[in-house]
Design a protein around this motif. Structure first.
Motif, PDB file in Angstrom:
ATOM      1  N   ASP A   1       0.813  -1.214   0.000  1.00 39.45           N
ATOM      2  CA  ASP A   1       0.000   0.000   0.000  1.00 39.45           C
ATOM      3  C   ASP A   1       0.850   1.269   0.000  1.00 39.45           C
ATOM      4  O   ASP A   1       0.326   2.363  -0.203  1.00 39.45           O
ATOM      5  CB  ASP A   1      -0.915   0.044   1.235  1.00 39.45           C
ATOM      6  CG  ASP A   1      -2.056  -0.951   1.159  1.00 39.45           C
ATOM      7  OD1 ASP A   1      -2.652  -1.066   0.060  1.00 39.45           O
ATOM      8  OD2 ASP A   1      -2.342  -1.602   2.175  1.00 39.45           O
ATOM      9  N   LEU A   2       2.130   1.134   0.240  1.00 43.77           N
ATOM     10  CA  LEU A   2       3.012   2.292   0.328  1.00 43.77           C
ATOM     11  C   LEU A   2       3.449   2.753  -1.049  1.00 43.77           C
ATOM     12  O   LEU A   2       3.607   1.950  -1.974  1.00 43.77           O
ATOM     13  CB  LEU A   2       4.216   1.951   1.206  1.00 43.77           C
ATOM     14  CG  LEU A   2       3.808   1.566   2.636  1.00 43.77           C
ATOM     15  CD1 LEU A   2       4.971   0.930   3.377  1.00 43.77           C
ATOM     16  CD2 LEU A   2       3.290   2.775   3.394  1.00 43.77           C
ATOM     17  N   VAL A   3       3.638   4.052  -1.178  1.00 46.52           N
ATOM     18  CA  VAL A   3       3.941   4.664  -2.477  1.00 46.52           C
ATOM     19  C   VAL A   3       5.338   5.269  -2.437  1.00 46.52           C
ATOM     20  O   VAL A   3       5.679   6.001  -1.494  1.00 46.52           O
ATOM     21  CB  VAL A   3       2.913   5.765  -2.812  1.00 46.52           C
ATOM     22  CG1 VAL A   3       3.154   6.310  -4.220  1.00 46.52           C
ATOM     23  CG2 VAL A   3       1.491   5.232  -2.681  1.00 46.52           C
ATOM     24  N   ARG A   4       6.122   4.986  -3.441  1.00 47.27           N
ATOM     25  CA  ARG A   4       7.479   5.540  -3.536  1.00 47.27           C
ATOM     26  C   ARG A   4       7.421   6.851  -4.307  1.00 47.27           C
ATOM     27  O   ARG A   4       6.976   6.889  -5.458  1.00 47.27           O
ATOM     28  CB  ARG A   4       8.408   4.552  -4.243  1.00 47.27           C
ATOM     29  CG  ARG A   4       9.841   5.035  -4.394  1.00 47.27           C
ATOM     30  CD  ARG A   4      10.721   3.936  -4.931  1.00 47.27           C
ATOM     31  NE  ARG A   4      12.111   4.372  -5.053  1.00 47.27           N
ATOM     32  CZ  ARG A   4      13.136   3.550  -5.128  1.00 47.27           C
ATOM     33  NH1 ARG A   4      12.942   2.237  -5.098  1.00 47.27           N
ATOM     34  NH2 ARG A   4      14.364   4.013  -5.236  1.00 47.27           N
ATOM     35  N   ILE A   5       7.861   7.937  -3.671  1.00 48.85           N
ATOM     36  CA  ILE A   5       7.848   9.239  -4.331  1.00 48.85           C
ATOM     37  C   ILE A   5       9.204   9.917  -4.178  1.00 48.85           C
ATOM     38  O   ILE A   5      10.005   9.570  -3.299  1.00 48.85           O
ATOM     39  CB  ILE A   5       6.737  10.167  -3.768  1.00 48.85           C
ATOM     40  CG1 ILE A   5       6.943  10.448  -2.273  1.00 48.85           C
ATOM     41  CG2 ILE A   5       5.368   9.577  -4.013  1.00 48.85           C
ATOM     42  CD1 ILE A   5       5.918  11.406  -1.696  1.00 48.85           C
ATOM     43  N   ASP A   6       9.455  10.899  -5.050  1.00 48.54           N
ATOM     44  CA  ASP A   6      10.691  11.667  -4.947  1.00 48.54           C
ATOM     45  C   ASP A   6      10.418  12.950  -4.159  1.00 48.54           C
ATOM     46  O   ASP A   6       9.300  13.186  -3.691  1.00 48.54           O
ATOM     47  CB  ASP A   6      11.297  11.957  -6.325  1.00 48.54           C
ATOM     48  CG  ASP A   6      10.408  12.827  -7.213  1.00 48.54           C
ATOM     49  OD1 ASP A   6       9.489  13.514  -6.685  1.00 48.54           O
ATOM     50  OD2 ASP A   6      10.614  12.826  -8.438  1.00 48.54           O
ATOM     51  N   GLN A   7      11.441  13.790  -4.038  1.00 50.09           N
ATOM     52  CA  GLN A   7      11.313  14.991  -3.211  1.00 50.09           C
ATOM     53  C   GLN A   7      10.447  16.069  -3.853  1.00 50.09           C
ATOM     54  O   GLN A   7      10.167  17.092  -3.228  1.00 50.09           O
ATOM     55  CB  GLN A   7      12.706  15.544  -2.906  1.00 50.09           C
ATOM     56  CG  GLN A   7      13.517  14.597  -2.035  1.00 50.09           C
ATOM     57  CD  GLN A   7      14.925  15.091  -1.781  1.00 50.09           C
ATOM     58  OE1 GLN A   7      15.434  15.930  -2.511  1.00 50.09           O
ATOM     59  NE2 GLN A   7      15.558  14.576  -0.748  1.00 50.09           N
ATOM     60  N   HIS A   8      10.016  15.821  -5.090  1.00 50.73           N
ATOM     61  CA  HIS A   8       9.126  16.765  -5.765  1.00 50.73           C
ATOM     62  C   HIS A   8       7.678  16.278  -5.762  1.00 50.73           C
ATOM     63  O   HIS A   8       6.804  16.904  -6.343  1.00 50.73           O
ATOM     64  CB  HIS A   8       9.601  16.986  -7.206  1.00 50.73           C
ATOM     65  CG  HIS A   8      11.030  17.451  -7.298  1.00 50.73           C
ATOM     66  ND1 HIS A   8      11.422  18.707  -6.906  1.00 50.73           N
ATOM     67  CD2 HIS A   8      12.148  16.806  -7.720  1.00 50.73           C
ATOM     68  CE1 HIS A   8      12.738  18.826  -7.094  1.00 50.73           C
ATOM     69  NE2 HIS A   8      13.191  17.698  -7.573  1.00 50.73           N
ATOM     70  N   GLY A   9       7.446  15.142  -5.123  1.00 53.87           N
ATOM     71  CA  GLY A   9       6.099  14.609  -5.019  1.00 53.87           C
ATOM     72  C   GLY A   9       5.682  13.705  -6.159  1.00 53.87           C
ATOM     73  O   GLY A   9       4.520  13.294  -6.232  1.00 53.87           O
ATOM     74  N   ASN A  10       6.616  13.393  -7.044  1.00 61.59           N
ATOM     75  CA  ASN A  10       6.297  12.522  -8.169  1.00 61.59           C
ATOM     76  C   ASN A  10       6.360  11.055  -7.752  1.00 61.59           C
ATOM     77  O   ASN A  10       7.312  10.626  -7.098  1.00 61.59           O
ATOM     78  CB  ASN A  10       7.299  12.744  -9.311  1.00 61.59           C
ATOM     79  CG  ASN A  10       7.300  14.176  -9.799  1.00 61.59           C
ATOM     80  OD1 ASN A  10       6.258  14.741 -10.084  1.00 61.59           O
ATOM     81  ND2 ASN A  10       8.485  14.776  -9.873  1.00 61.59           N
ATOM     82  N   VAL A  11       5.348  10.298  -8.146  1.00 60.72           N
ATOM     83  CA  VAL A  11       5.376   8.857  -7.922  1.00 60.72           C
ATOM     84  C   VAL A  11       6.397   8.278  -8.891  1.00 60.72           C
ATOM     85  O   VAL A  11       6.279   8.446 -10.104  1.00 60.72           O
ATOM     86  CB  VAL A  11       3.987   8.229  -8.148  1.00 60.72           C
ATOM     87  CG1 VAL A  11       4.068   6.714  -8.001  1.00 60.72           C
ATOM     88  CG2 VAL A  11       2.973   8.804  -7.163  1.00 60.72           C
ATOM     89  N   VAL A  12       7.403   7.609  -8.377  1.00 60.68           N
ATOM     90  CA  VAL A  12       8.500   7.146  -9.229  1.00 60.68           C
ATOM     91  C   VAL A  12       8.469   5.649  -9.486  1.00 60.68           C
ATOM     92  O   VAL A  12       9.277   5.134 -10.254  1.00 60.68           O
ATOM     93  CB  VAL A  12       9.874   7.534  -8.638  1.00 60.68           C
ATOM     94  CG1 VAL A  12      10.035   9.037  -8.627  1.00 60.68           C
ATOM     95  CG2 VAL A  12      10.035   6.976  -7.226  1.00 60.68           C
ATOM     96  N   ASP A  13       7.561   4.951  -8.837  1.00 63.07           N
ATOM     97  CA  ASP A  13       7.457   3.515  -9.078  1.00 63.07           C
ATOM     98  C   ASP A  13       6.009   3.098  -8.882  1.00 63.07           C
ATOM     99  O   ASP A  13       5.486   3.160  -7.774  1.00 63.07           O
ATOM    100  CB  ASP A  13       8.365   2.740  -8.125  1.00 63.07           C
ATOM    101  CG  ASP A  13       8.399   1.249  -8.447  1.00 63.07           C
ATOM    102  OD1 ASP A  13       7.660   0.818  -9.356  1.00 63.07           O
ATOM    103  OD2 ASP A  13       9.167   0.522  -7.795  1.00 63.07           O
ATOM    104  N   GLU A  14       5.367   2.708  -9.941  1.00 59.57           N
ATOM    105  CA  GLU A  14       3.968   2.291  -9.869  1.00 59.57           C
ATOM    106  C   GLU A  14       3.868   0.769  -9.962  1.00 59.57           C
ATOM    107  O   GLU A  14       3.064   0.221 -10.707  1.00 59.57           O
ATOM    108  CB  GLU A  14       3.147   2.975 -10.957  1.00 59.57           C
ATOM    109  CG  GLU A  14       3.083   4.501 -10.785  1.00 59.57           C
ATOM    110  CD  GLU A  14       2.137   5.168 -11.766  1.00 59.57           C
ATOM    111  OE1 GLU A  14       1.640   4.469 -12.657  1.00 59.57           O
ATOM    112  OE2 GLU A  14       1.899   6.380 -11.628  1.00 59.57           O
TER     113      GLU A  14
END
Length: 251
Positions: free
Chosen positions: A65-78
């Motif tokens: 359920d956890l979402v990987r994001i970068d420091q700009h708020g972009n989801v980087v792994d779906e």
């Protein structure tokens, strides 16, 4: 669910630890439905971090359920499909992860006791041993509305300074550390200190305050040599409370 092939062992372990922390926070009744958030930096040069998929109740959080994001708020792994994250959670946590590499895990809560103390002019009072852990080590950030503006990040970091815990005025609590174990330890003690203060003030009797010398001494004692070991022991002991859920949260 077994670990997806496109997720490293390191990231999967981080996901399992963070999912456990979400459930632990729920176990100790520090949740606010689907609001509030906990993040964990994933080891590596990318400075990516994990945050909850918005809409999942904390006591049912899973690694997937956890979402990987970068420091700009972009989801980087779906890897698990498209996921929504809490915008306010990104603003608050990205600010800290960018500015404080030592704060690998950050917890933000909206508990009744935490909000109550955040609204009291004097802030956290040095009236309990739990509170003395934070003596001269607690930051305050003035309320600016729901944390949706990226501009607030600079002020939040400036207010946090070198500390690991902060009271967000009229809002709630924030604490973190260099591990899931330390972040849990910080938020647990801060929450308990706030609970004690609310009950002490509700009693209406005159409060007793330790001397400044004793307050400083006690704060130093919390940082004694075996402190890191105690933090790990506490976390491992707490994990036994949700031991039967491991297969679920690590899925």
């Amino acid at each position: 669910m077994s670990k997806p092939h496109n997720i490293s062992d390191v990231e999967w372990q981080a996901r399992c630890e963070l999912a456990a922390l979400y459930r632990m926070v729920a176990h100790f009744r520090m949740t606010d439905l689907i609001d509030t958030h906990i993040t964990l930096r994933i080891p590596g040069p990318e400075h990516h971090f994990l945050i909850n998929r918005y809409g999942v109740i904390f006591d049912r959080m899973r690694a997937s359920d956890l979402v990987r994001i970068d420091q700009h708020g972009n989801v980087v792994d779906e890897a698990f499909g498209e996921r929504r994250v809490n915008a306010a959670g990104f603003v608050i946590h990205s600010a800290i992860h960018m500015a404080r590499p030592d704060m690998k895990c950050v917890v933000h809560t909206h508990t009744a006791a935490g909000i109550a103390v955040s609204a009291q002019e004097q802030g956290l009072l040095p009236i309990s041993q739990h509170a003395l852990k934070f003596y001269d080590k607690l930051a305050y950030h003035q309320y600016e509305g729901i944390a949706l503006s990226l501009d607030e990040r600079e002020r939040l970091i400036a207010d946090l300074g070198p500390h690991k815990a902060m009271i967000l005025r009229n809002h709630g609590l924030l604490a973190g550390g260099n591990s899931v174990a330390e972040a849990f330890h910080e938020i647990h003690f801060l929450e308990r200190a706030c609970q004690a203060q609310v009950q002490a003030l509700a009693g209406g009797a005159k409060l007793v305050y330790p001397s400044d010398e004793v307050c400083r001494h006690t704060a130093t004692q919390f940082e004694r040599e075996e402190a890191a070991e105690i933090v790990e022991l506490s976390w491992n002991a707490a994990l036994t409370l949700i031991e039967s859920q491991r297969e679920s949260y690590c899925s």
